[in-house]
Scaffold this motif. Structure first.
Motif, PDB file in Angstrom:
ATOM      1  N   LYS A  64       0.827  -1.207   0.000  1.00  0.00           N
ATOM      2  CA  LYS A  64       0.000   0.000   0.000  1.00  0.00           C
ATOM      3  C   LYS A  64       0.858   1.253   0.000  1.00  0.00           C
ATOM      4  O   LYS A  64       1.990   1.238   0.473  1.00  0.00           O
ATOM      5  N   GLN A  65       0.258   2.325  -0.464  1.00  0.00           N
ATOM      6  CA  GLN A  65       0.984   3.582  -0.523  1.00  0.00           C
ATOM      7  C   GLN A  65       1.173   4.136   0.882  1.00  0.00           C
ATOM      8  O   GLN A  65       0.261   4.090   1.706  1.00  0.00           O
ATOM      9  N   LEU A  66       2.363   4.665   1.144  1.00  0.00           N
ATOM     10  CA  LEU A  66       2.612   5.291   2.438  1.00  0.00           C
ATOM     11  C   LEU A  66       2.095   6.715   2.351  1.00  0.00           C
ATOM     12  O   LEU A  66       2.711   7.582   1.749  1.00  0.00           O
ATOM     13  N   LEU A  67       0.939   6.920   2.934  1.00  0.00           N
ATOM     14  CA  LEU A  67       0.259   8.194   2.755  1.00  0.00           C
ATOM     15  C   LEU A  67       0.573   9.109   3.930  1.00  0.00           C
ATOM     16  O   LEU A  67       0.413   8.731   5.079  1.00  0.00           O
ATOM     17  N   VAL A  68       1.045  10.296   3.617  1.00  0.00           N
ATOM     18  CA  VAL A  68       1.252  11.293   4.666  1.00  0.00           C
ATOM     19  C   VAL A  68       0.225  12.400   4.438  1.00  0.00           C
ATOM     20  O   VAL A  68       0.333  13.148   3.481  1.00  0.00           O
ATOM     21  N   PRO A  69      -0.794  12.456   5.265  1.00  0.00           N
ATOM     22  CA  PRO A  69      -1.867  13.417   4.999  1.00  0.00           C
ATOM     23  C   PRO A  69      -1.382  14.851   5.116  1.00  0.00           C
ATOM     24  O   PRO A  69      -0.352  15.125   5.729  1.00  0.00           O
ATOM     25  N   ASP A  70      -2.177  15.746   4.543  1.00  0.00           N
ATOM     26  CA  ASP A  70      -1.895  17.179   4.679  1.00  0.00           C
ATOM     27  C   ASP A  70      -2.030  17.585   6.138  1.00  0.00           C
ATOM     28  O   ASP A  70      -2.846  17.051   6.873  1.00  0.00           O
ATOM     29  N   THR A 235      -4.850   6.425  13.933  1.00  0.00           N
ATOM     30  CA  THR A 235      -5.945   6.778  13.034  1.00  0.00           C
ATOM     31  C   THR A 235      -5.461   7.162  11.641  1.00  0.00           C
ATOM     32  O   THR A 235      -6.016   6.731  10.639  1.00  0.00           O
ATOM     33  N   GLU A 236      -4.426   7.975  11.589  1.00  0.00           N
ATOM     34  CA  GLU A 236      -4.009   8.524  10.292  1.00  0.00           C
ATOM     35  C   GLU A 236      -2.984   7.644   9.582  1.00  0.00           C
ATOM     36  O   GLU A 236      -2.512   7.993   8.522  1.00  0.00           O
ATOM     37  N   TYR A 237      -2.611   6.550  10.194  1.00  0.00           N
ATOM     38  CA  TYR A 237      -1.559   5.738   9.588  1.00  0.00           C
ATOM     39  C   TYR A 237      -2.145   4.651   8.701  1.00  0.00           C
ATOM     40  O   TYR A 237      -3.159   4.048   9.020  1.00  0.00           O
ATOM     41  N   GLY A 238      -1.451   4.418   7.590  1.00  0.00           N
ATOM     42  CA  GLY A 238      -1.839   3.318   6.716  1.00  0.00           C
ATOM     43  C   GLY A 238      -0.584   2.554   6.350  1.00  0.00           C
ATOM     44  O   GLY A 238       0.513   2.896   6.801  1.00  0.00           O
ATOM     45  N   SER A 239      -0.763   1.557   5.562  1.00  0.00           N
ATOM     46  CA  SER A 239       0.337   0.721   5.037  1.00  0.00           C
ATOM     47  C   SER A 239       1.338   0.358   6.134  1.00  0.00           C
ATOM     48  O   SER A 239       0.972   0.012   7.237  1.00  0.00           O
ATOM     49  N   MET A 240       2.643   0.476   5.856  1.00  0.00           N
ATOM     50  CA  MET A 240       3.607  -0.051   6.820  1.00  0.00           C
ATOM     51  C   MET A 240       3.744   0.833   8.051  1.00  0.00           C
ATOM     52  O   MET A 240       4.288   0.407   9.071  1.00  0.00           O
TER      53      MET A 240
END
Lengths: 333, 372, 235, 146
Positions: A64-70, A235-240
């Motif tokens: 999955k994409q390592l997403l860093v939210p705004d 909450t805001e973390y996804g992927s690794m």
């Protein structure tokens, strides 16, 4: 003990592999165990009895994409999950799994583990704060007060052990308990006195509760609390990012279980005087881990103030009384 | 725990609880002004699944509104069926055969059991206990199987008809219901009360939390278990008897503690009372037709009519205004949770977030019913 | 005295004319009862002289009663109102009339066929007083709703009150407001539960509850400027 | 103080009772079914979408194209058409479409039918990602069953 640099490094690589497999299959055990407790089957589809499920989940998380939210503090946001892993991994280095199976012998290894455990708390704090999410913020605040409250009874209990064995070296503490469960610190009727044997199980229970709370496990998972804070600091973390937090959580559980095993359950010592070895150590830590899982799927979650009350009003007084009694018994007998 | 809230206005922050939140059981949003973990002000925001059922009622004829009734309170759908049927039957002066009344009572009470079991499960989920959810669902599934057997659906029933019910119950259903009650009776003390009700963590979390005084409950128009947990002895089945309820011997559990634990206990006791009613109804079940002869198109006389029933959540009222035509001129739905929730803002003030969520769970919210 | 009767008496405060009529009717009834008592007393007394005296006294009392009755008749409006009340009640029970403008007053309705016990019709500015009376009598607000009588060009606002007692008594307070300028005072200060009910009624019918501090849509979207339950609403 | 002690002792006891109950449940057999591998059997009255009934004598649908079901449906999800074939008295059904996306399975259509021409099917295994899949041609379905 040789001071060869390669030994710790090879061990560390082993620990890392262990961390991944442990997180994956402890997760599987948890799901299966929860399923059985709730009269369902748990994962069944991927592989026999869902045995490949952790692999599938791991692949999914990694791909999955390592997403860093705004709006997040991007450096701290990235640091936090790593911080959840590193201290746990480092504390593994000083844990003696058997007589001579230890990455690095450190004289004050008990202290080192506690110092590292406090850093582990920083992961939740930073992750929660950096996420810029209000739920995460509450979770961060909760985890700090919780860790603060529970380290006190934990350390007081450790002091009783240190008083009993006269050492802060984990290997020495374990070595002092060899020769059957009557020598173990949970029930030291042979090595110490009967009076001591009566109060030590209380110490054990206090330490067990504290280590469950320290590792943020239900019923003390105030930081995660998915029905109140969604997933708290995660909450805001996804992927690794999420994966590392989860691996860190399971690894922390393992460290906690190792600590309990060494401090109370005689480390690698076989019960009933059977010859000891690393397998006994593993059996003990996994039994403890199953107990933690079992507890999680039995109780509702406590509430943060009740949790602090439990620590300040019950665990700390009890552990202090234990400490005083132990000191008195050592003087008397 | 009540800690006085003292904070500067600029130190608070606004937390949007919902519309997507695990503890709101649907799409309720609560705008919370928080000081740390303490709630300074709570303001429920409704209407996320508003479907204007009242307008739909005006569009079709009387029978065509029937399927809509089940889709408001999907957990106690048969009570909504029942309430609407009562209103229309009162307006059109339809007599219902006795057997049909008994079947209605049996199915409504079974549906009440499913509703309370699901509430229990979801409430424990709010509190972070997972296993009870599955235990309650195991029992609930048994009832759903039985209800599916006679009504054909599992959740949104459209089983009642004006002047009776859609079809008769059979022997297998009766035997199955007896067996189920026996089973639930044997499971209640252990899996429900020993595991959960007696648990110190649960008691500590519910005792003294969410105090809703008797006077507050009245001023906010609370009914059902919420009112009964505040010491108000009010149950439409007793106070304003409808159908064949007067023929059964059952108690209305009332607790005077006014806290979340009292509301919890009211519902747990109601499970037992519902089982008593079902048993008595099955014992006394008369023979006869299950449906009166009713014209396909109803044209009740002009006027307005009110009919109330007791759902799992309280007093459900239908106000039916007719003008002598084949469709309702106006249908007002008085949903119990709409009133029950209105006290949330006042009660949640000064509470901790986790306690407020426990309080919200103890109100037993079904959002489609609030939003209608 | 049953709770229905008690509540009816309490609600009479809203309608001073009706209350006056009733008071006088009661006085008349009492006077009648006095005559009865006097007659009985006379029958008991066998003494003729005493009897004569009593008869004279009875005449006097009767005259008193007569004058009381006349005073009732003298108040034309009151009499009309009194007559209005009774036939309306009868009519209501026998055949529900076409809903339309009615006279202010209190009607007892049959619970079995209607679901309500007391039907109060009042002016829009009286609803707050009515709510106060209901609050004092320990009632709770069940619902507020409107009905759009588009033919009569009026909006009806209905307040349902109920109480927790074992004896059933449901009170309906209703009033008419104009369809073009629907305005009615809020009863929120008396009944906090009215807050949401009034907002809902405002959503659906556009009735403005003056004095309501937060009259924003509750079930409809925040920016909704339509009122779907009006009969001439088309989506 | 006594309350404190009873809290600690009673509380610990309740926690142990809880653990013993879940431990016992752990060793009981599972109650769930593995759905796609174990297929549940629908009861006789299960309300699937409606279906047409065949007239055993003629082999054609019992429906006489009166349109009562269409009119009585609260959500207007039935659309049908029929025409009178040459040399026959009764109309024959040419089209019977059910829009299952809006159907609420209330049974009004079945009740309104004076000829017993429709009934609930036992179809529950309906899943699709496309809306069009839920517009059923019941006449075609009847023929396929044939």
């Amino acid at each position: 003990m040789d001071t060869n640099i390669w030994r710790p490094i090879l061990y560390l690589i082993g620990f890392m592999a262990f961390a991944g497999i442990n997180a994956a299959y402890l997760g599987w055990c948890e799901r299966k165990g929860a399923g059985r407790i709730q009269r369902r089957t748990g994962p069944m589809e991927v592989g026999f009895q869902g045995l490949l499920q952790p692999l599938a989940d791991g692949l999914k998380l990694m791909s999955k994409q390592l997403l860093v939210p705004d709006g997040v503090d991007s450096i701290l946001f990235r640091v936090a999950p790593i911080l959840a892993m590193i201290p746990a991994l480092t504390s593994m280095a000083v844990i003696p799994f058997a007589g001579n199976v230890q990455a690095r012998a450190v004289e004050l290894s008990v202290l080192l583990i506690f110092a590292l455990a406090s850093i582990g708390m920083m992961a939740v704090l930073l992750g929660g704060w950096a996420s810029g999410n209000k739920y995460s913020l509450i979770s961060a605040a909760r985890s700090v007060s919780q860790n603060l409250a529970y380290e006190i009874p934990m350390l007081v209990t450790v002091i009783t052990i240190v008083m009993l064995t006269g050492s802060m070296n984990l290997e020495e503490i374990a070595a002092a308990q060899q020769g059957g469960f009557w020598n173990w610190n949970i029930f030291p009727v042979a090595s110490h006195s009967l009076a001591q044997a009566i109060i030590m199980p209380v110490s054990f229970i206090i330490f067990f509760i504290c280590s469950v709370a320290e590792t943020n496990r239900a019923p003390f998972d105030m930081a995660e609390a998915e029905s109140e804070l969604i997933a708290g600091h995660m909450t805001e973390y996804g992927s690794m990012g999420f994966g590392l937090f989860m691996m860190g959580e399971y690894l922390n559980m393992v460290v906690g279980a190792c600590l309990i095993t060494i401090l109370f359950l005689g480390g690698w010592d076989g019960p009933l005087g059977l010859s000891g070895g690393i397998w006994w150590f593993l059996v003990k830590i996994y039994l403890l881990l199953f107990t933690v899982i079992w507890v999680r799927w039995t109780y509702p979650r406590t509430q943060i103030y009740k949790l602090l009350n439990l620590s300040w009003k019950i665990l700390i007084p009890f552990s202090l009384v234990n400490l005083l009694l132990t000191a008195a018994f050592i003087k008397v007998f | 725990m009540s800690v006085p809230v003292q904070c500067r206005h600029d130190e608070t922050f606004v937390l949007n609880l919902g519309p997507q939140h695990p503890a709101t059981h649907g799409v309720l949003r609560v705008k919370l002004t928080m000081d740390g973990e303490y709630i300074v002000k709570a303001e429920p925001v409704l209407g996320y699944i508003h479907r204007m059922h009242e307008k739909m009622a005006e569009d079709g004829n009387f029978a065509q509104f029937m399927p809509n009734t089940a889709r408001m309170d999907y957990l106690h759908a048969l009570a909504y069926n029942h309430g609407y049927c009562l209103a229309v039957e009162r307006a059109a002066g339809i007599e219902v055969p006795e057997r049909a009344e008994y079947i209605r009572v049996i199915t409504v009470e079974m549906n009440r059991l499913t509703s309370h079991l699901l509430w229990w499960a979801a409430f424990l989920l709010d509190l972070g206990g997972f296993s009870p959810l599955l235990y309650a669902f195991d029992d609930r599934e048994q009832i759903l199987d039985l209800l599916e057997r006679i009504t054909g659906s599992r959740l949104t029933y459209c089983y009642f008809r004006f002047g009776g019910v859609y079809n008769d119950i059979d022997d297998e259903f009766i035997a199955g219901t007896y067996a189920f009650i026996k089973r639930l009776r044997s499971r209640l003390p252990r899996l429900y009360h020993d595991l959960v009700t007696g648990n110190i963590i649960l008691i500590k979390r519910l005792k003294g939390i969410g105090m809703l005084s008797k006077e507050q409950a009245r001023r906010y128009g609370c009914t059902g278990p919420v009112a009964r947990g505040s010491g108000i002895n009010y149950d439409v089945r007793k106070n304003e008897p409808y159908s064949v309820y007067p023929e059964f011997d059952f108690d209305v559990p009332v607790y005077n503690e006014c806290d979340s634990m009292a509301r919890y206990m009211v519902r747990m006791d109601e499970i037992e009372q519902s089982m008593r009613i079902i048993e008595q109804a099955l014992d006394k079940l008369p023979d006869g037709p299950v449906r009166a002869k009713v014209p396909k198109i109803l044209k009740p006389a002009a006027g307005d009519y009110w009919a109330s029933v007791e759902t799992a959540r309280g007093n459900l009222g239908h106000r039916l205004v007719c003008d002598g035509k084949k469709n309702p001129y106006k249908l007002k739905l008085r949903s119990p949770t709409f009133s029950n929730l209105s006290c949330f803002g006042e009660v949640a003030e000064g509470m901790l977030l986790a306690d407020a969520l426990a309080f919200m769970g103890s109100l037993d919210l079904v959002i489609p019913e609030i939003d209608r | 005295m049953s709770i229905v009767e008690e509540t009816r008496r309490a609600l009479l405060v809203l309608f001073p004319e009706l209350a006056a009529v009733e008071e006088e009717a009661r006085a008349a009834a009492q006077a009648e009862a006095e005559i009865q008592a006097a007659e009985e007393a006379a029958a008991a007394e066998k003494d003729e002289n005493e009897m004569d005296a009593l008869l004279a006294e009875r005449d006097a009392v009767r005259l008193d009663a007569e004058s009381a009755k006349q005073s009732v008749a003298a108040d034309e409006d009151n009499l009309e109102a009194a007559e209005q009340e009774d036939p309306a009640a009868e009519k209501k029970e026998k055949e529900p009339e076409e809903e339309g403008p009615r006279e202010n007053g209190i009607v007892l309705t049959d619970h079995a066929s209607r679901g309500t016990d007391i039907d109060v019709f009042c002016d829009p500015d009286q609803v707050v007083a009515a709510a106060g009376i209901m609050d004092e009598a320990g009632f709770f607000l069940e619902a507020i709703t409107g009905v759009d009588w588009i033919k009569e060009d009026k909006l009806e606002v209905i307040y349902d009150y109920n109480q927790y007692g074992q004896e059933q008594c449901r009170v309906v307070v209703r009033t008419f407001v104009s369809r073009t300028e629907p305005e009615i005072p809020t009863i929120m200060d008396v009944m906090p539960s009215a807050d949401w009910h009034e907002r809902e009624t405002h959503d659906f019918y556009g009735i403005r509850f003056t004095g309501h501090p937060n009259l924003i849509p509750i079930l409809l979207p925040e920016d909704a400027d339509f009122h779907p339950l009006l009969k001439d609403f088309t989506p | 103080m006594s309350e404190y002690i009873s809290d600690v002792i009673g509380g610990s006891k309740s926690l142990l009772v809880g653990l013993s109950i879940t431990a016992r449940e752990f060793f009981k057999p599972v109650v769930t079914e593995q759905y796609p591998w174990v297929v549940p059997e629908m009861t006789e009255r299960f309300r699937g979408h409606i279906e047409l009934i065949r007239d055993e004598k003629t082999g054609k649908p019992k429906c006489i194209v009166c349109g009562m079901c269409m009119r009585s449906c609260p959500s207007g999800c039935i659309s049908l058409a029929g025409k009178k074939p040459e040399g026959e008295k009764k109309k024959a059904l040419t089209k019977y479409h059910l829009d299952f996306t809006t159907c609420s399975l209330c049974g009004t259509c079945i009740e309104s039918c004076n000829f017993g021409a429709i009934q609930f099917s036992n179809e529950y295994n309906l899943a699709s990602t496309r809306k069009e899949d839920y517009i059923f041609d019941l006449l075609k379905r009847l023929e396929e069953q044939g």
